[in-house]
Write an enzyme that holds these catalytic residues in place. Sequence first.
Site, PDB file in Angstrom:
ATOM      1  N   TRP A 414       0.795  -1.530   0.424  1.00 26.70           N
ATOM      2  CA  TRP A 414      -0.012  -0.165  -0.397  1.00 26.70           C
ATOM      3  C   TRP A 414       1.061   1.051   0.058  1.00 26.70           C
ATOM      4  O   TRP A 414       1.908   1.077   1.022  1.00 26.70           O
ATOM      5  CB  TRP A 414      -1.385  -0.249   1.243  1.00 26.70           C
ATOM      6  CG  TRP A 414      -2.153  -0.349   1.024  1.00 26.70           C
ATOM      7  CD1 TRP A 414      -4.117   0.413   0.123  1.00 26.70           C
ATOM      8  CD2 TRP A 414      -2.838  -1.902   0.633  1.00 26.70           C
ATOM      9  NE1 TRP A 414      -4.228  -0.645   0.480  1.00 26.70           N
ATOM     10  CE2 TRP A 414      -4.118  -1.721   0.596  1.00 26.70           C
ATOM     11  CE3 TRP A 414      -1.963  -2.901   1.044  1.00 26.70           C
ATOM     12  CZ2 TRP A 414      -5.256  -3.413   0.412  1.00 26.70           C
ATOM     13  CZ3 TRP A 414      -3.262  -4.404   0.943  1.00 26.70           C
ATOM     14  CH2 TRP A 414      -4.286  -4.491   0.753  1.00 26.70           C
ATOM     15  N   TRP A 416       0.694   4.673   0.700  1.00 23.99           N
ATOM     16  CA  TRP A 416       0.936   5.443   2.451  1.00 23.99           C
ATOM     17  C   TRP A 416       1.993   4.795   3.231  1.00 23.99           C
ATOM     18  O   TRP A 416       2.272   5.313   4.310  1.00 23.99           O
ATOM     19  CB  TRP A 416      -0.109   6.674   2.550  1.00 23.99           C
ATOM     20  CG  TRP A 416      -1.701   6.188   2.786  1.00 23.99           C
ATOM     21  CD1 TRP A 416      -2.444   5.065   3.063  1.00 23.99           C
ATOM     22  CD2 TRP A 416      -2.298   6.986   4.235  1.00 23.99           C
ATOM     23  NE1 TRP A 416      -3.376   4.764   3.432  1.00 23.99           N
ATOM     24  CE2 TRP A 416      -3.560   6.693   4.624  1.00 23.99           C
ATOM     25  CE3 TRP A 416      -1.705   8.068   4.769  1.00 23.99           C
ATOM     26  CZ2 TRP A 416      -4.007   6.621   5.717  1.00 23.99           C
ATOM     27  CZ3 TRP A 416      -2.789   8.563   5.765  1.00 23.99           C
ATOM     28  CH2 TRP A 416      -3.975   7.584   5.716  1.00 23.99           C
ATOM     29  N   GLY A 548      -7.932   7.289   2.075  1.00 29.22           N
ATOM     30  CA  GLY A 548      -6.990   6.052   3.619  1.00 29.22           C
ATOM     31  C   GLY A 548      -7.606   6.095   4.205  1.00 29.22           C
ATOM     32  O   GLY A 548      -8.248   5.639   5.127  1.00 29.22           O
ATOM     33  N   ASP A 550     -10.838   5.177   4.914  1.00 29.96           N
ATOM     34  CA  ASP A 550     -11.973   4.358   3.574  1.00 29.96           C
ATOM     35  C   ASP A 550     -13.224   4.753   4.295  1.00 29.96           C
ATOM     36  O   ASP A 550     -14.201   5.518   3.850  1.00 29.96           O
ATOM     37  CB  ASP A 550     -12.184   3.195   4.321  1.00 29.96           C
ATOM     38  CG  ASP A 550     -10.221   2.663   4.126  1.00 29.96           C
ATOM     39  OD1 ASP A 550      -9.483   3.539   3.006  1.00 29.96           O
ATOM     40  OD2 ASP A 550     -10.225   1.180   3.679  1.00 29.96           O
ATOM     41  N   TYR A 733     -12.840   1.181  12.855  1.00 23.89           N
ATOM     42  CA  TYR A 733     -12.347   1.207  12.058  1.00 23.89           C
ATOM     43  C   TYR A 733     -11.564   2.574  11.485  1.00 23.89           C
ATOM     44  O   TYR A 733     -11.316   3.632  12.977  1.00 23.89           O
ATOM     45  CB  TYR A 733     -12.716   0.661  10.609  1.00 23.89           C
ATOM     46  CG  TYR A 733     -11.884   0.225   9.651  1.00 23.89           C
ATOM     47  CD1 TYR A 733     -10.978   0.317   9.323  1.00 23.89           C
ATOM     48  CD2 TYR A 733     -12.405   0.868   8.037  1.00 23.89           C
ATOM     49  CE1 TYR A 733      -9.755  -0.116   8.446  1.00 23.89           C
ATOM     50  CE2 TYR A 733     -12.041   0.507   6.320  1.00 23.89           C
ATOM     51  CZ  TYR A 733     -10.313   0.145   7.018  1.00 23.89           C
ATOM     52  OH  TYR A 733      -9.688  -0.482   6.262  1.00 23.89           O
ATOM     53  N   TRP A 734     -12.499   3.426  10.402  1.00 21.62           N
ATOM     54  CA  TRP A 734     -11.853   5.477  10.287  1.00 21.62           C
ATOM     55  C   TRP A 734     -13.259   6.062  11.339  1.00 21.62           C
ATOM     56  O   TRP A 734     -12.967   6.989  10.984  1.00 21.62           O
ATOM     57  CB  TRP A 734     -11.817   5.374   9.285  1.00 21.62           C
ATOM     58  CG  TRP A 734     -10.586   5.520   8.546  1.00 21.62           C
ATOM     59  CD1 TRP A 734     -10.634   3.411   8.085  1.00 21.62           C
ATOM     60  CD2 TRP A 734      -9.044   5.650   9.161  1.00 21.62           C
ATOM     61  NE1 TRP A 734      -8.867   4.365   7.492  1.00 21.62           N
ATOM     62  CE2 TRP A 734      -8.499   4.976   7.895  1.00 21.62           C
ATOM     63  CE3 TRP A 734      -8.810   7.071   9.602  1.00 21.62           C
ATOM     64  CZ2 TRP A 734      -7.072   5.268   8.103  1.00 21.62           C
ATOM     65  CZ3 TRP A 734      -7.324   7.238   9.319  1.00 21.62           C
ATOM     66  CH2 TRP A 734      -6.703   6.289   8.532  1.00 21.62           C
ATOM     67  N   GLU A 777      -3.835  -2.836  14.153  1.00 20.76           N
ATOM     68  CA  GLU A 777      -4.006  -1.455  13.333  1.00 20.76           C
ATOM     69  C   GLU A 777      -4.912  -0.001  13.449  1.00 20.76           C
ATOM     70  O   GLU A 777      -5.244   0.894  13.788  1.00 20.76           O
ATOM     71  CB  GLU A 777      -5.010  -2.515  12.328  1.00 20.76           C
ATOM     72  CG  GLU A 777      -5.324  -1.499  10.518  1.00 20.76           C
ATOM     73  CD  GLU A 777      -6.834  -2.247   9.799  1.00 20.76           C
ATOM     74  OE1 GLU A 777      -7.033  -3.133  10.834  1.00 20.76           O
ATOM     75  OE2 GLU A 777      -6.614  -1.383   9.078  1.00 20.76           O
TER      76      GLU A 777
HETATM   77  C1  2M8 Z   1      -7.370   0.361   4.670  1.00 19.18           C
HETATM   78  O1  2M8 Z   1      -8.284   0.908   3.324  1.00 19.18           O
HETATM   79  C2  2M8 Z   1      -8.006  -0.805   2.530  1.00 19.18           C
HETATM   80  C3  2M8 Z   1      -8.256  -0.261   0.963  1.00 19.18           C
HETATM   81  O2  2M8 Z   1      -7.288   0.291   0.697  1.00 19.18           O
HETATM   82  C4  2M8 Z   1      -8.743  -1.937   2.986  1.00 19.18           C
HETATM   83  O3  2M8 Z   1      -9.339  -1.570   4.299  1.00 19.18           O
HETATM   84  O4  2M8 Z   1      -8.914  -2.827   1.912  1.00 19.18           O
HETATM   85  C5  2M8 Z   1      -7.098   1.743   4.871  1.00 19.18           C
HETATM   86  O5  2M8 Z   1      -6.939   1.880   6.465  1.00 19.18           O
HETATM   87  C6  2M8 Z   1      -6.253   2.749   4.176  1.00 19.18           C
HETATM   88  O6  2M8 Z   1      -5.991   4.055   4.854  1.00 19.18           O
HETATM   89  C7  2M8 Z   1      -4.480   1.080   4.419  1.00 19.18           C
HETATM   90  O7  2M8 Z   1      -3.543   2.464   4.076  1.00 19.18           O
HETATM   91  C8  2M8 Z   1      -4.932   0.524   4.034  1.00 19.18           C
HETATM   92  C9  2M8 Z   1      -3.370  -0.676   4.423  1.00 19.18           C
HETATM   93  O8  2M8 Z   1      -3.209  -0.770   6.162  1.00 19.18           O
HETATM   94  O9  2M8 Z   1      -6.456  -0.670   4.894  1.00 19.18           O
END
Ligand code: 2M8
Length: 817
Positions: A414, A416, A548, A550, A733-734, A777
């Site tokens: 990924w 970032w 990022g 989501d 999550y977010w 996470e």
């Molecule tokens: C999360 O996003 C991915 C999709 O890109 C997912 O949920 O499958 C997010 O937290 C994102 O910010 C992060 O970069 C990624 C990998 O840690 O997971």
Amino acid sequence: MADLPPGSTHSRIRSELERRITGGAWPVGTRLPAEPVLARQLGVSRGTLRRALATLREHGLVEAAPGRGSFVVRTVPTSDQRRQVGVVVPSIARPSGASLVQAIEDELHRHGYSMLFGSSGASRTQESGRVRRMLENGVSGVIAYPIDYEPDVALYAELKASDVPLVFIDRYLPGFAADAVIPDNVSGAYEAVKHLADIGHRRIGFVSTDNLATTSVADRLQGYRQALEAAGLTYDDELVLCRIPVAAAGWELTESQRAENSNLLCEFISESTPTAVFALHNRLAFHLHQAVATMGFRIPDDLSIVAFADDPLAQTLLPGLTVVEQPRDRIGRLAAQLVVRKIQGSREEPARYSLATAFLVRQSTAPPRAGRRGRGVLTPPRPRNLAAEALAVLRANDAGSWTKPSVHQYPHQWNWDSALVSLGWASVDWRRAVREIESLLDAQWVNGMLPHIRYDPRHLDGYFPGPDRWPNAVRHHAPGFLTSGISNPPVLVTAVRRVAERAPDAAGRHALLSRTFPALERWLHYFTRKRQLDGCPLVSVVHPWETGWDNSPRWDYVQAAGLKPRQPFTRRDTEHVGAEHRPEDRDYDAYLALIELLDSADYDIRGYRAVSPFVVNDVFFDACWYRAATDLNAIAQSIGARPPFERGELAEFAAAFEERHWDAEMNCYFDYDVIAGRRIVVPTPAGIAATLSGLVPRELAERLWTSYTGDGPDLRPVWTVSPKHPAFDPVCYWRGPVWVHLNWLIALGLATVGLDDEASALERRTIALVEESGFSEHYNPLNGRGGGAPRFSWAAALVLDLIDRNGVGRPVQPFIA
Ligand code: 2M8
């Protein structure tokens, strides 16, 4: 003369002739050379040759036709004549296997039998293949050490049905009547655990592989339980770790198996806090010993270890291990005696022979000390070695030149994540950090975009959506890559600048910066050239995944629009993580529908805007872009290149930032919905992270920070949604949880505007949170508990960065002048 095998002359001649017959040189029907000729060829007397031929006749291989000579009549001796026993064990490479086999072979030999040996590996097919081949070769009986997990019961049933004598060693198959010779696992484990309880341990752990159905494992667990009960201790699931795959519990491990083990074991010790551990066998004891050493633990001062010993090597590697000794020699000999007895016609009923073990107390066990890590201790525990644990997480997630965010949940690279992870690598292995950065840049699109996922072709089954959901992406990047079709907040530029600061020398720094500069420049320009709409210089973000964040409530309005993708899909993200930590199905509907719209527009912002409800100016994204642009200008200066962003361009961006993101009424920065032309007023720390840009004055930043954190004085910062907002959810999550990387970025933002005390306090609390709950996470802001995927890379990497800078107390250096 032929090259003859050793032994008495006549037996050597016999073996040689037998070799020619069974090896195919003399097939059935072959007339043997005349005696004088053959004797001369072999260099022996005719008398010796005759004696050898007589034995071959006895074994039915050769027949004499009077007056015509001797003929080969069969190539395989009958089984009773062959006197061979098949022995199958998982691996001869294990020292434990070798000594068992040695004992068997000795004993068989004593009874006039030889051994045909096979190793079953860990596979059922190999196990039955080996045994069947032995039967074809005419063995008269079989001694088997069945494989772990699912041994081939049908195969053993066939042996029984064909009256082939069979003896199991080490373990037995429950419900299957056959002789079995095993160590007394229950009593052995009982004695070991009782010893720990007797010397005062109350939190006794059990560390095992995950093949709990294998009788030797189940019996040792039973012994552990019985000893706890006898000592008046309660069995506690938390103290039992049975998750290590058999393949990862040997001596010969890959670097990543070793790291994964170490990770699991460290986590177990730090979270379950046993004062003593009973290990299933001494290979696991050895791994445990290694793992806790990385945490600064000493054996037995901080942790007592006792193990069931099944191989002698551990004694040399781990001096002084207190062990339950297995009677390997007696097991092997008894198994051989039983099989021979059966071959010779004994009709004894099948029985299980549990041979007594011996218990040897050495130096790895001692009474628990006050002050050690167990619960309820009076003095504070020794500080854990967080840096070593963090490094173990990174190593476990290391894919070579890039790092998975978390092994099962996110098996690809990924954008970032990798950018921030490079900071962790930089503090331990600078070259590895550079590889992380370069591998990310390798997947850059022709138009400059740096995709948010670079897929690993080996793990396409492990994550949804895969590259097939971005079919037009292949037209935009170099062949051989598989990528998504969106980008991510451009924190990479800032990361490169920091990694360069840590270069071992000026030449290395210069090389890194000048190699990465052109790609970074193209990426930042991609946003201003290909992602601008209506003359506004801010970045048009096209997908919640691009931000990022989501399922942040900032984007709830899209999900509420009820978008549905054309193609059906199955989510994979709740396979390893509880659904309560993840977005909802309707979020996924929106994510997939937006991807379809974007891909059909061939990733063109104007085409996409015409059909999509989601185009935003994300305040966090824009702040990252602005910071990246100023960092890139500084990089350009340091390598003697022309700064790519002119003052005027930056000023225009800054003005638009203020105009679109600042909400005078709410006194905060918010995102902007480009389609509807309105601000999205949801209070999240994205507004505070605006400080990353360097555009927010100190007093204002202080007010924003005080006001946001004032919403939850008892909570762990920084919650991703205000607890006062109806969408706040502490585990999802977010939508509320705390994220280590976001804390790190916010601390950087605070330091950027001069709020150093606030920045370092936040860093200290972030480290404390990880110390409390491991490298998750994200974390519940109400109780600090970890959520989402475990052993998360950016959490580990940024903790390493904080520790490395003595960050506990010292703020991130803001860079921006
Ligand atoms: C999360 O996003 C991915 C999709 O890109 C997912 O949920 O499958 C997010 O937290 C994102 O910010 C992060 O970069 C990624 C990998 O840690 O997971």
